[in-house]
Scaffold this motif. Structure first.
Motif, short mmCIF file in Angstrom:
data_model
loop_
_atom_site.label_atom_id
_atom_site.label_comp_id
_atom_site.label_asym_id
_atom_site.label_seq_id
_atom_site.Cartn_x
_atom_site.Cartn_y
_atom_site.Cartn_z
N PRO A 51 0.84 -1.22 0.00
CA PRO A 51 0.00 0.00 0.00
C PRO A 51 0.86 1.26 0.00
O PRO A 51 1.89 1.32 0.68
N LEU A 52 0.45 2.26 -0.75
CA LEU A 52 1.22 3.49 -0.86
C LEU A 52 1.43 4.14 0.50
O LEU A 52 2.53 4.63 0.80
N LYS A 53 0.42 4.12 1.36
CA LYS A 53 0.57 4.77 2.67
C LYS A 53 1.63 4.07 3.52
O LYS A 53 2.35 4.72 4.29
N ASP A 54 1.77 2.74 3.36
CA ASP A 54 2.80 2.02 4.11
C ASP A 54 4.19 2.34 3.57
O ASP A 54 5.15 2.46 4.34
N MET A 55 4.31 2.49 2.27
CA MET A 55 5.60 2.83 1.69
C MET A 55 6.03 4.24 2.11
O MET A 55 7.20 4.49 2.40
N GLU A 56 5.07 5.16 2.14
CA GLU A 56 5.36 6.52 2.60
C GLU A 56 5.77 6.51 4.07
O GLU A 56 6.70 7.23 4.49
N PHE A 57 5.10 5.69 4.88
CA PHE A 57 5.44 5.57 6.29
C PHE A 57 6.84 5.00 6.45
O PHE A 57 7.63 5.46 7.29
N GLY A 58 7.18 3.99 5.65
CA GLY A 58 8.52 3.41 5.71
C GLY A 58 9.59 4.43 5.38
O GLY A 58 10.66 4.44 6.00
N ASN A 59 9.32 5.28 4.41
CA ASN A 59 10.28 6.33 4.06
C ASN A 59 10.50 7.29 5.23
O ASN A 59 11.63 7.70 5.51
N LYS A 60 9.43 7.63 5.92
CA LYS A 60 9.56 8.52 7.08
C LYS A 60 10.39 7.86 8.18
O LYS A 60 11.23 8.52 8.80
N MET A 61 10.17 6.57 8.39
CA MET A 61 10.94 5.85 9.40
C MET A 61 12.42 5.79 9.03
O MET A 61 13.31 5.93 9.88
N ALA A 62 12.70 5.59 7.74
CA ALA A 62 14.10 5.53 7.28
C ALA A 62 14.80 6.87 7.47
O ALA A 62 15.94 6.93 7.92
N VAL A 63 14.09 7.95 7.17
CA VAL A 63 14.68 9.28 7.32
C VAL A 63 14.93 9.59 8.79
O VAL A 63 16.03 10.01 9.19
N LEU A 64 13.92 9.38 9.63
CA LEU A 64 14.03 9.77 11.04
C LEU A 64 15.04 8.92 11.80
O LEU A 64 15.85 9.44 12.57
#
Length: 399
Positions: A176-189
């Motif tokens: 799901p797109l929302k999960d991929m976006e969430f994963g990106n936020k986790m990777a950045v933070l």
């Protein structure tokens, strides 16, 4: 006794942390976008494990101890709980997490181990007072151990950051797109958190030259990753294919600068002269380049039955091959390797590369850098630590 107790406590927490991550990553799939985590995974598993195990005994404790203080912090424990939302997707952060568990024992901490071994091999500099020399533990200064940990934290931060997905290439099968976006936020933070801790520790070393060295290494990695991401696509491989000289320059920035400059910084902390710093820098530089060549060669020298075949279009053997056959012939081979779905058949491409001298040329360059690393380490006195560094340099030339 205090150190032994601390290591014991860390080991217990490490096992608990590993169990948590294992549950979260057991369903993660090998997918496009997966990043290779290991620094040294070239020689046979048993042989390499012995090289690492013997080296860790020399520096005083397992190097997996170094970055666990941050990896096991409350902040990253919270990240681990959130990452479970990504299970079932193909977000690269899962592969990164899995790498911490399965690769960290023998591979992930190798930069810090090399810094510690080199520190011990060089010993105290001539300008060091007897009072300062008394602070050494197993022949290594506390500041050098802190530097090794800082180096690992920086490396780990960039590994996590590399797990960010380019959502332009997102498909429904990735998750799901929302999960991929969430994963990106986790990777950045989480990557930013590790990098911030490294920079704080760097400032606490109170050495301007070391701060400048490691800061410039961080800039080099950023620049190297930018070049890597830009050229590592089929389209740019056709129009902006790099030659061997450019490949070495980019590889040094993204994979070699941090280790080379950390080795030099370790000599600066012990007040060694510029010649010793130069040899330490050369050892780290050639070791890193030799390893990257070894890593790039793996799909071309080993047959991994049952595993999906994939390699970068800017892997060293491919760069050599493209330079040998010319851009037009390379363009034709890429077209011939495409499937009906317009995707690359890597088995056909591998056969094309192996038909010329690209593989043997990359092997020769790998041996060259391994020998240059061996040559550089001869500048230091004979010792167990130097022998361990020689074994590491020799291991990267084994396939």
């Amino acid at each position: 006794m205090a150190l032994k107790a601390t290591v014991t406590n860390i080991t217990v927490r490490e096992k608990m942390f590993a169990a948590t991550w294992s549950r979260l990553t057991c369903r993660a799939l090998s997918s496009r976008g997966q990043r290779t985590l290991s620094l040294f995974s070239s020689s046979g598993p048993s042989n390499w494990s012995k090289v690492v195990s013997d080296a860790e005994k020399i520096v005083g404790y397992p190097t997996s101890f170094m970055s666990l203080r941050c990896l096991l912090s409350d902040e990253l424990s919270n990240v681990a709980m959130h990452v479970r939302k990504l299970v079932g997707t193909q977000h690269p952060l899962l592969n990164t997490a899995r790498g911490f568990i399965y690769d960290s024992k023998n591979n992930l901490q190798m930069r810090g181990l090399v810094v510690l071994l080199l520190s011990k091999a060089a010993g105290p500099g001539h300008a060091v007072s007897d009072l300062l020399a008394q602070d050494m533990v197993s022949g290594i200064y506390p500041s050098q151990r802190n530097l090794a940990e800082i180096t690992e934290l920086i490396h780990t931060a960039f590994l996590v950051h590399r797990g960010i997905v380019d959502l332009k290439g997102w498909t429904v099968s990735d998750g799901p797109l929302k999960d991929m976006e969430f994963g990106n936020k986790m990777a950045v933070l989480s990557g930013d958190f590790l990098l911030a801790n490294a920079c704080t520790g760097l400032a606490q070393l109170n050495n301007t030259e070391v701060v400048e060295l490691i800061s410039s290494a961080i800039g080099d990695v950023v620049q190297g990753i930018y070049h890597e991401n830009y050229t590592n696509t089929e389209e740019n491989s056709l129009t902006d294919g790099i030659d061997v000289v450019a490949w070495e320059e980019h590889t040094f920035l993204s994979h070699g600068s941090l280790l080379a400059k950390s080795c030099q910084a370790a000599m600066e902390l012990a007040k060694h002269d510029k010649d010793s710093q130069r040899w330490a820098y050369k050892y780290g530089k050639h070791l890193s380049l030799g390893h990257k060549l070894n890593s790039d060669l793996q799909p071309f020298v080993k047959n991994s039955v049952g595993e999906p075949l994939s390699f970068s279009l800017n892997a060293a053997p491919v760069v050599f091959h493209r330079q040998i056959v010319g851009q037009e012939r390379w363009r034709q081979q890429l077209q011939q390797a495409k499937t009906l779905r317009n995707q690359l058949d890597y088995s056909k491409l591998l056969a094309a590369v192996k038909s010329e001298k690209g593989v043997s040329s990359a092997v020769d360059l790998c041996c060259y850098h391994g020998n240059k690393a061996l040559e550089a380490i001869q500048a230091f006195p004979s010792s167990e630590a130097r022998s361990a560094l020689e074994n590491i340099a020799s291991a990267i030339t084994k396939f």
